[in-house]
Design a protein around this motif. Structure first.
Motif, PDB file in Angstrom:
ATOM      1  N   LEU A  29      15.482  87.408  76.212  1.00  0.00           N
ATOM      2  CA  LEU A  29      14.302  86.551  76.328  1.00  0.00           C
ATOM      3  C   LEU A  29      13.318  86.887  75.209  1.00  0.00           C
ATOM      4  N   ALA A  30      13.111  85.915  74.352  1.00  0.00           N
ATOM      5  CA  ALA A  30      12.264  86.183  73.184  1.00  0.00           C
ATOM      6  C   ALA A  30      11.392  84.980  72.844  1.00  0.00           C
ATOM      7  N   ALA A  31      11.033  84.196  73.870  1.00  0.00           N
ATOM      8  CA  ALA A  31      10.275  82.969  73.602  1.00  0.00           C
ATOM      9  C   ALA A  31       8.770  83.161  73.725  1.00  0.00           C
ATOM     10  N   GLY A  32       8.360  84.316  74.264  1.00  0.00           N
ATOM     11  CA  GLY A  32       6.931  84.536  74.576  1.00  0.00           C
ATOM     12  C   GLY A  32       6.050  84.547  73.338  1.00  0.00           C
ATOM     13  N   LYS A  33       4.750  84.362  73.564  1.00  0.00           N
ATOM     14  CA  LYS A  33       3.783  84.294  72.460  1.00  0.00           C
ATOM     15  C   LYS A  33       3.335  85.664  71.987  1.00  0.00           C
ATOM     16  N   GLY A  34       3.475  86.669  72.837  1.00  0.00           N
ATOM     17  CA  GLY A  34       3.039  88.013  72.460  1.00  0.00           C
ATOM     18  C   GLY A  34       1.552  88.062  72.136  1.00  0.00           C
ATOM     19  N   GLU A  35       0.770  87.369  72.944  1.00  0.00           N
ATOM     20  CA  GLU A  35      -0.676  87.284  72.650  1.00  0.00           C
ATOM     21  C   GLU A  35      -1.361  88.642  72.678  1.00  0.00           C
ATOM     22  N   ARG A  36      -0.877  89.527  73.547  1.00  0.00           N
ATOM     23  CA  ARG A  36      -1.537  90.837  73.649  1.00  0.00           C
ATOM     24  C   ARG A  36      -1.303  91.675  72.391  1.00  0.00           C
TER      25      ARG A  36
ATOM     26  N   LYS B 277       6.898  88.644  68.647  1.00  0.00           N
ATOM     27  CA  LYS B 277       6.723  90.103  68.675  1.00  0.00           C
ATOM     28  C   LYS B 277       8.032  90.855  68.460  1.00  0.00           C
TER      29      LYS B 277
ATOM     30  N   GLN C  34      13.581  77.428  74.689  1.00  0.00           N
ATOM     31  CA  GLN C  34      13.184  77.494  76.099  1.00  0.00           C
ATOM     32  C   GLN C  34      12.810  76.106  76.612  1.00  0.00           C
TER      33      GLN C  34
ATOM     34  N   GLY D  88       7.376  81.371  81.547  1.00  0.00           N
ATOM     35  CA  GLY D  88       7.803  82.412  82.479  1.00  0.00           C
ATOM     36  C   GLY D  88       9.255  82.791  82.286  1.00  0.00           C
ATOM     37  N   THR D  89       9.566  83.988  82.789  1.00  0.00           N
ATOM     38  CA  THR D  89      10.910  84.535  82.565  1.00  0.00           C
ATOM     39  C   THR D  89      11.999  83.715  83.263  1.00  0.00           C
TER      40      THR D  89
ATOM     41  N   ALA E 138      12.734  80.842  81.112  1.00  0.00           N
ATOM     42  CA  ALA E 138      13.490  81.293  79.942  1.00  0.00           C
ATOM     43  C   ALA E 138      14.964  81.473  80.307  1.00  0.00           C
TER      44      ALA E 138
ATOM     45  N   GLY F  28      13.327  90.763  75.610  1.00  0.00           N
ATOM     46  CA  GLY F  28      13.554  91.171  74.221  1.00  0.00           C
ATOM     47  C   GLY F  28      12.589  92.235  73.721  1.00  0.00           C
ATOM     48  N   ASP F  29      11.547  92.502  74.515  1.00  0.00           N
ATOM     49  CA  ASP F  29      10.505  93.420  74.042  1.00  0.00           C
ATOM     50  C   ASP F  29      10.553  94.774  74.736  1.00  0.00           C
TER      51      ASP F  29
HETATM   52  P1  TTP Z   1       5.675  88.954  78.482  1.00  0.00           P
HETATM   53  O1  TTP Z   1       5.509  90.214  77.702  1.00  0.00           O
HETATM   54  O2  TTP Z   1       5.177  88.929  79.868  1.00  0.00           O
HETATM   55  O3  TTP Z   1       5.021  87.732  77.710  1.00  0.00           O
HETATM   56  P2  TTP Z   1       4.830  87.498  76.168  1.00  0.00           P
HETATM   57  O4  TTP Z   1       5.960  87.994  75.358  1.00  0.00           O
HETATM   58  O5  TTP Z   1       4.483  86.050  76.002  1.00  0.00           O
HETATM   59  O6  TTP Z   1       3.554  88.398  75.793  1.00  0.00           O
HETATM   60  P3  TTP Z   1       1.997  88.131  76.097  1.00  0.00           P
HETATM   61  O7  TTP Z   1       1.828  88.218  77.569  1.00  0.00           O
HETATM   62  O8  TTP Z   1       1.346  89.252  75.350  1.00  0.00           O
HETATM   63  O9  TTP Z   1       1.630  86.790  75.516  1.00  0.00           O
HETATM   64  O10 TTP Z   1       7.205  88.524  78.507  1.00  0.00           O
HETATM   65  C1  TTP Z   1       8.237  89.341  78.928  1.00  0.00           C
HETATM   66  C2  TTP Z   1       9.490  88.934  78.209  1.00  0.00           C
HETATM   67  O11 TTP Z   1       9.878  87.604  78.528  1.00  0.00           O
HETATM   68  C3  TTP Z   1       9.346  88.989  76.731  1.00  0.00           C
HETATM   69  O12 TTP Z   1      10.553  89.483  76.229  1.00  0.00           O
HETATM   70  C4  TTP Z   1       9.148  87.541  76.330  1.00  0.00           C
HETATM   71  C5  TTP Z   1       9.904  86.784  77.378  1.00  0.00           C
HETATM   72  N1  TTP Z   1       9.315  85.483  77.748  1.00  0.00           N
HETATM   73  C6  TTP Z   1      10.010  84.322  77.449  1.00  0.00           C
HETATM   74  O13 TTP Z   1      11.091  84.365  76.858  1.00  0.00           O
HETATM   75  N2  TTP Z   1       9.475  83.131  77.842  1.00  0.00           N
HETATM   76  C7  TTP Z   1       8.274  83.038  78.489  1.00  0.00           C
HETATM   77  O14 TTP Z   1       7.838  81.924  78.818  1.00  0.00           O
HETATM   78  C8  TTP Z   1       7.574  84.262  78.770  1.00  0.00           C
HETATM   79  C9  TTP Z   1       6.253  84.233  79.484  1.00  0.00           C
HETATM   80  C10 TTP Z   1       8.120  85.452  78.388  1.00  0.00           C
END
Ligand code: TTP
Length: 410
Positions: free
Chosen positions: A6-13, A23, A77, A82-83, A86, A104-105
């Motif tokens: 899972l690597a679609a998140g924005k990684g805003e933090r 990220k 995605q 959300g996971t 994804a 993925g993180d």
């Molecule tokens: P998170 O770390 O919860 O979300 P994020 O990567 O978007 O970071 P932030 O909250 O800082 O914006 O996500 C956990 C994992 O799931 C990470 O590997 C990214 C992935 N993910 C997706 O693939 N799709 C999604 O819609 C979300 C929310 C997360």
């Protein structure tokens, strides 16, 4: 078996480091984060499916269509966050067989993956989840167990001890029908933990494996420093592929990539990792737990300590970089200094998504995005962030976070 990442998140933090890239492409110990989890899944899977969305082109550029000789498929995605959403996006690609899912993180050691897969198989399970005991679950999903089975997962239950969800799962394709009936959570996301609760309530066999090795979930900037330090301290081999001039001191373990030159008078105390085609020194001091990328220049009278300096970045004259993260293609002007300690020795707070968060660290320097240029004699307060593509003029004291693309002058 397929490995779904899972690597679609924005990684805003992780902003500003994620201003222009996902990220999982950020390099820790000079390797993109996603490669660590892919390497760990590699012995157990035949191919990879990576779920992408935010800045996906950057990720495809980094990993390409093959990893360790195994095909990599990128899947966009589905609409929604959300996971669970994804994972649902992988449905067409995992027909008829069990599959591993990893955030993925996260970073963990191979034993965790092995233990989880063998627990899943031994109990002929419908789902398996990897857990680890923590004293404080306020940032985690709490996994309640009964005997061999998972009873319930509760997101962020507060400061209590227990098993945390580590973000690694094995599922059968039956999970997709449960995902489709998963409602959005309070924060409007489709969470795989809610799906797992639905499976448990429907009498499915959801098991767990306990992992007690090193694990990190890269959510916030200082997690990158923690992981960098762990990797350098535990995995680094002393290997000099570049050139070390006479008069330079290199105390192992130090890895120096091809084409890199360490000039006379430099003093490097390992563990330190330096990429390719970089120029180090003359006369600089590089202290433990520092990673410096490819094509970097660390010049005269510069001290770097416990930091990550990404590719194509320069600290060329009279700089101090302590407990800091410097993005790609950054140039620090002569005399640019990061402060990494408060006078009151208090732990350093960082603004994350608009709220001040305690990093729990007494030493934390600057978090500088990509393509940032600072002028001469810029001073940066501890825990401050400078957005990508910003320009900081000469003599500026950076005591507040700087947004991306800003020009800050005295
Ligand atoms: P998170 O770390 O919860 O979300 P994020 O990567 O978007 O970071 P932030 O909250 O800082 O914006 O996500 C956990 C994992 O799931 C990470 O590997 C990214 C992935 N993910 C997706 O693939 N799709 C999604 O819609 C979300 C929310 C997360």
């Amino acid at each position: 078996m397929k490995g779904v990442i899972l690597a679609a998140g924005k990684g805003e933090r992780l902003q500003p480091l994620t201003d222009d890239r996902p990220k999982v492409t950020l390099k820790v110990a000079n390797k993109p984060l996603i490669e660590y989890i892919m390497e760990n899944l590699d012995p157990f899977v035949d191919d990879f499916v990576i779920i992408v969305r935010y800045k996906k082109e950057k990720l495809i550029e980094v990993i390409s269509d093959e990893f360790h000789g195994k095909p990599v498929t990128y899947v966009e995605q589905l609409p929604g966050n959300g996971t669970a959403k994804a994972i649902e996006s992988a449905e067409k690609y995992v027909t008829g067989e069990e599959f591993i899912v990893a955030n993925g993180d996260i970073y963990l050691e191979k034993d965790g993956v092995r233990e989880l897969v063998s627990t899943f198989r031994k109990h002929n399970a419908d789902a398996a989840i990897l857990v680890k005991n923590f004293d404080d679950l306020s940032h985690f999903g709490k996994v309640d167990v009964n005997g061999l089975k998972v009873e319930k997962i509760t997101e962020k239950p507060g400061k209590i001890p227990g098993y945390a969800n580590l973000g690694l799962y094995v599922f059968t394709p039956e999970v997709f029908s449960f995902i489709k009936s998963t409602p959005p959570s309070e924060r409007g996301e489709y969470e795989i933990t809610d799906t797992i609760n639905l499976m448990i309530n429907a009498g499915k066999n959801v098991v767990y494996a306990v992992y007690d090795g090193y694990w990190n979930d890269i959510g916030r900037p200082w997690n990158l420093l923690e992981l960098n330090e762990y990797l350098l301290k535990t995995k680094l081999k002393h290997e000099i592929r570049g050139k070390v001039e006479e008069g330079a001191v290199v105390i192992p373990p130090v890895e120096i990539g091809e084409g890199t030159v360490v000039r006379s008078g430099s003093y490097i105390i390992g563990p330190v990792k330096i990429g390719r085609n970089s120029v180090i020194g003359p006369n600089c001091f590089i202290r433990p737990s520092t990673s410096i990328g490819d094509n970097c220049h660390i010049g005269n009278a510069v001290e770097v300590k416990n930091s990550i300096i990404m590719d194509n970045s320069n600290a060329p004259h009279l700089n101090y970089v302590g407990d800091s993260i410097i993005g790609e293609n950054v140039n620090l002007g002569a005399g640019t200094i990061t402060a990494n300690l408060r006078h009151d020795r208090g732990s350093i707070k960082v603004e994350i998504k608009g709220k001040l968060e305690d990093s729990g660290r007494h030493k934390l320097g600057a978090i500088i995005g990509h393509n940032v240029k600072t002028g001469i004699n810029v001073s940066i307060y501890p825990g401050r962030k400078i957005g990508s593509n910003s320009l900081i003029g000469p003599g500026v004291v950076v005591d507040e976070n700087v947004p991306p693309g800003a020009m800050v002058l005295l």
